[in-house]
Design an enzyme around this catalytic site. Sequence first.
Site, PDB file in Angstrom:
ATOM      1  N   ASP A  45      56.136  47.296  35.091  1.00  0.00           N
ATOM      2  CA  ASP A  45      54.776  46.999  35.441  1.00  0.00           C
ATOM      3  C   ASP A  45      54.762  48.388  37.028  1.00  0.00           C
ATOM      4  OD1 ASP A  45      54.501  46.066  33.226  1.00  0.00           O
ATOM      5  OD2 ASP A  45      54.423  43.160  34.164  1.00  0.00           O
ATOM      6  N   ASP A 135      44.988  45.007  41.504  1.00  0.00           N
ATOM      7  CA  ASP A 135      44.948  44.882  42.412  1.00  0.00           C
ATOM      8  C   ASP A 135      44.355  45.590  43.488  1.00  0.00           C
ATOM      9  OD1 ASP A 135      46.761  44.466  42.938  1.00  0.00           O
ATOM     10  OD2 ASP A 135      47.404  42.808  42.607  1.00  0.00           O
ATOM     11  N   ASP A 164      44.417  35.088  55.872  1.00  0.00           N
ATOM     12  CA  ASP A 164      45.814  36.009  55.917  1.00  0.00           C
ATOM     13  C   ASP A 164      44.803  37.468  54.713  1.00  0.00           C
ATOM     14  OD1 ASP A 164      47.132  34.613  57.246  1.00  0.00           O
ATOM     15  OD2 ASP A 164      48.460  33.761  55.922  1.00  0.00           O
ATOM     16  N   ASN A 178      47.581  37.913  42.255  1.00  0.00           N
ATOM     17  CA  ASN A 178      45.926  36.641  42.236  1.00  0.00           C
ATOM     18  C   ASN A 178      46.922  35.476  41.825  1.00  0.00           C
ATOM     19  OD1 ASN A 178      43.249  35.985  41.613  1.00  0.00           O
ATOM     20  ND2 ASN A 178      44.307  35.825  39.908  1.00  0.00           N
ATOM     21  N   GLN A 234      50.676  50.124  45.892  1.00  0.00           N
ATOM     22  CA  GLN A 234      51.698  51.335  46.227  1.00  0.00           C
ATOM     23  C   GLN A 234      50.940  52.232  47.203  1.00  0.00           C
ATOM     24  OE1 GLN A 234      52.153  52.431  41.926  1.00  0.00           O
ATOM     25  NE2 GLN A 234      53.592  50.735  41.618  1.00  0.00           N
TER      26      GLN A 234
END
Length: 282
Positions: A45, A135, A164, A178, A234
Amino acid sequence: VRPALEDLVPWLKARVEIAGIEEGRDAQGDWSKLQADAILVLGGDGTLLAVARKLNGRPIPVMGINYGRLGFLADFTPEQFKPRFEEMLQTGLLVSRRAMLRASVLPAETARAVRFSDPAEVAAAARFTATALNDAVITAGPPFRMIDLELSADSETGVRYSGDGVIVATASGSTAYNVSAGGPIISPSVQAMCITPICPHSLSFRPVVIDMSSTVLIHATRVNTGTTLSCDGQTSTELRAGDRVVIRRADHDLLLVDNPDTKEWTVLAEKLHWAVGPRYNS
């Protein structure tokens, strides 16, 4: 992946024209003028997420062959690919649209004069912009003290909280970070995003699902030296006190080739062991 690629290329050349081959998630080839009917991604993924960002809106369907771990997006197994690809050469690709996010960071000194509802003004004032299929995540970072964020959507009155960080995930990304943080699983066909706090200093701040057309504004009121905004894990940038992060639906979707053998609830049961009951000793 390399042995698989060496086996696959001659097989593909007998059936289609190969427009190009790039190796590595960070390959630097220019795709702005790429002419192709589809892109095959051999990897997991994470590799497919990188391809989604690199396409930057080019309407080329992406087909993922899973050589990673879970494979929610790259959902063709190596064994399934060849027979299914043969069928699709005759019948056409089975394509779905996956919504993406665009996250922009506006410096404190310029953010006050920007109308956050205007994408053009946000783009002009941003010092960092990136897209994400899964995300956009704000994490506290070193020295790992709680940070303070003010969060609002569509110009409503914001809420302030300590914790956090926060995750803003698409439906496609709801099964990633998530869900690990306690957020809900959202069907990929639902046009929604989820806001999930990371370890909030509150018992009542629960994840919330909002319409994909919403504009989310996050004001970083107190941060650490290592606080960052990360898109799909990334690409990232540091956040400074006073910065505003604007997150909205990107102006393009990803075209993802679906596996006809994949059923949504079956995948959850097989890959996340969703709804698996306790094991009883006989």
